[in-house]
Design a protein around this motif. Structure first.
Motif, PDB file in Angstrom:
ATOM      1  N   HIS A  66       0.833  -1.207   0.000  1.00  0.00           N
ATOM      2  CA  HIS A  66       0.000   0.000   0.000  1.00  0.00           C
ATOM      3  C   HIS A  66       0.868   1.257   0.000  1.00  0.00           C
ATOM      4  N   GLY A  67       2.122   1.146   0.466  1.00  0.00           N
ATOM      5  CA  GLY A  67       3.044   2.268   0.351  1.00  0.00           C
ATOM      6  C   GLY A  67       3.401   2.557  -1.098  1.00  0.00           C
ATOM      7  N   THR A  68       3.523   1.494  -1.903  1.00  0.00           N
ATOM      8  CA  THR A  68       3.762   1.664  -3.337  1.00  0.00           C
ATOM      9  C   THR A  68       2.585   2.384  -3.990  1.00  0.00           C
ATOM     10  N   ARG A  84       0.188   7.477 -15.357  1.00  0.00           N
ATOM     11  CA  ARG A  84       1.631   7.376 -15.190  1.00  0.00           C
ATOM     12  C   ARG A  84       2.022   5.908 -15.238  1.00  0.00           C
ATOM     13  N   ARG A  85       2.933   5.562 -16.124  1.00  0.00           N
ATOM     14  CA  ARG A  85       3.505   4.217 -16.180  1.00  0.00           C
ATOM     15  C   ARG A  85       4.990   4.355 -15.903  1.00  0.00           C
ATOM     16  N   ALA A  86       5.470   3.590 -14.955  1.00  0.00           N
ATOM     17  CA  ALA A  86       6.855   3.787 -14.540  1.00  0.00           C
ATOM     18  C   ALA A  86       7.413   2.505 -13.938  1.00  0.00           C
ATOM     19  N   VAL A  87       8.683   2.593 -13.608  1.00  0.00           N
ATOM     20  CA  VAL A  87       9.362   1.518 -12.888  1.00  0.00           C
ATOM     21  C   VAL A  87       9.789   2.076 -11.539  1.00  0.00           C
ATOM     22  N   ASP A  94      13.121  -4.063  -9.485  1.00  0.00           N
ATOM     23  CA  ASP A  94      12.333  -3.139 -10.288  1.00  0.00           C
ATOM     24  C   ASP A  94      10.881  -3.603 -10.324  1.00  0.00           C
ATOM     25  N   VAL A  95       9.964  -2.670 -10.048  1.00  0.00           N
ATOM     26  CA  VAL A  95       8.537  -2.973  -9.982  1.00  0.00           C
ATOM     27  C   VAL A  95       7.810  -2.134 -11.030  1.00  0.00           C
ATOM     28  N   GLN A  96       7.054  -2.783 -11.914  1.00  0.00           N
ATOM     29  CA  GLN A  96       6.261  -2.066 -12.904  1.00  0.00           C
ATOM     30  C   GLN A  96       5.005  -1.517 -12.226  1.00  0.00           C
ATOM     31  N   VAL A  97       4.736  -0.227 -12.427  1.00  0.00           N
ATOM     32  CA  VAL A  97       3.591   0.422 -11.774  1.00  0.00           C
ATOM     33  C   VAL A  97       2.793   1.229 -12.801  1.00  0.00           C
ATOM     34  N   THR A  98       1.477   1.296 -12.568  1.00  0.00           N
ATOM     35  CA  THR A  98       0.590   2.111 -13.390  1.00  0.00           C
ATOM     36  C   THR A  98      -0.358   2.861 -12.467  1.00  0.00           C
ATOM     37  N   ALA A  99      -0.472   4.161 -12.655  1.00  0.00           N
ATOM     38  CA  ALA A  99      -1.387   4.992 -11.863  1.00  0.00           C
ATOM     39  C   ALA A  99      -2.300   5.749 -12.814  1.00  0.00           C
ATOM     40  N   THR A 100      -3.599   5.762 -12.506  1.00  0.00           N
ATOM     41  CA  THR A 100      -4.583   6.383 -13.388  1.00  0.00           C
ATOM     42  C   THR A 100      -5.577   7.192 -12.563  1.00  0.00           C
ATOM     43  N   GLN A 113       3.541  -7.601  -8.578  1.00  0.00           N
ATOM     44  CA  GLN A 113       4.123  -8.008  -7.307  1.00  0.00           C
ATOM     45  C   GLN A 113       5.390  -8.840  -7.476  1.00  0.00           C
ATOM     46  N   GLY A 114       5.546  -9.495  -8.609  1.00  0.00           N
ATOM     47  CA  GLY A 114       6.687 -10.377  -8.786  1.00  0.00           C
ATOM     48  C   GLY A 114       6.367 -11.769  -8.273  1.00  0.00           C
ATOM     49  N   PRO A 115       7.363 -12.639  -8.210  1.00  0.00           N
ATOM     50  CA  PRO A 115       7.118 -14.020  -7.800  1.00  0.00           C
ATOM     51  C   PRO A 115       6.607 -14.115  -6.359  1.00  0.00           C
ATOM     52  N   VAL A 116       5.602 -14.941  -6.170  1.00  0.00           N
ATOM     53  CA  VAL A 116       5.089 -15.251  -4.828  1.00  0.00           C
ATOM     54  C   VAL A 116       5.205 -16.758  -4.631  1.00  0.00           C
TER      55      VAL A 116
END
Length: 253
Positions: A66-68, A84-87, A94-100, A113-116
């Motif tokens: 939730h901090g991300t 916004r699309r960013a790393v 490195d985490v792929q993020v999208t904010a709308t 999230q990557g591998p779980v």
């Protein structure tokens, strides 16, 4: 610049108050922890894009879901953009993020999230269950997106009343971040995340644990938390058993 936003709101209200601050090379880690405590939030995100570091009032975290969401919503708002699309670089990954921006207000953010990993417990959990006050749960698994935690199905999460000092000791002994207790109700999971080992007795919204639950179930789910704290929250998580994405809506104050 320092602000507090509400991450993972449910139907426009509640959510986890999360501090977002510009990082400064002059800050020590003790300074960052003190800033989180002074800000009245359980978690803080410190920005030096693309790097984001996360702290509670007592420790640095390897990552924070939730901090991300909070960090990326603030960065989008500063850009005065619609999307916004960013790393994001956190904990050496490195985490792929999208904010709308949403039409009715708020910002919806998703991250990969990557591998779980989801495994069976390799030790007796009697002490953990006793600390939680939980008897005869369903199948317990250990889920880890980098830091392991227990996923524990229970009949009614609302009545769970942990002994936090004992739970912290039991989790610390096993190298666990904490315990997510949950009950499935169709596409929704009613859940509570207890993590006293990192100084957060109960989290209003734990996005990474929500992603862990989706990975365990191998499907999309909406995880409701925070009701016991008077801060209802909702985390969205979607997994096909291989990849997991986690999201939520952030309300700027």
């Amino acid at each position: 610049m320092l602000t507090v936003v509400d991450a993972c709101v449910r139907e426009g209200s509640g959510g986890s108050p999360t501090l977002v601050a510009d990082d400064d090379a002059a800050f020590s880690d003790a300074d960052r922890r003190a800033i989180v405590r002074a800000g009245g939030a359980s978690h803080g995100a410190f920005l030096d894009p693309p790097v984001v570091r996360f702290f509670t009032g007592t420790a640095e975290l390897r990552n924070c879901g939730h901090g991300t969401l909070a960090a990326q919503a603030v960065l989008l708002d500063r850009d005065h953009a619609r999307e916004r699309r960013a790393v994001q670089r956190t904990g050496g990954r490195d985490v792929q993020v999208t904010a709308t921006r949403l039409p009715g207000g708020g910002i919806e953010v998703w991250f990969d999230q990557g591998p779980v990993t989801v495994t069976e417990p390799d030790s007796d959990l009697g002490g953990v269950l006793a600390a939680l006050g939980v008897g005869d749960p369903g199948r317990i698994v250990v889920a880890s997106p980098g830091t392991p935690r227990l996923l524990i199905p229970v009949a009614d999460p609302s009545v769970v009343a942990p002994d936090f000092a004992r739970l912290a000791a039991e989790c610390r002994e096993r190298g666990l971040l904490g315990c997510l207790v949950y009950r499935l109700d169709g596409p929704v999971a009613l859940a509570r995340l207890f993590a006293p080992v990192i100084g957060v007795d109960e989290d209003v919204a734990n996005a990474n644990s929500s992603g862990c639950l989706a990975a365990h179930l191998g499907r999309r789910i909406e995880v409701w938390q925070g009701d016991a704290l008077g801060r209802p929250s909702a985390v969205f998580a979607d997994s096909d058993g291989h990849t997991t994405r986690v999201g939520g809506v952030v309300r700027l104050r």
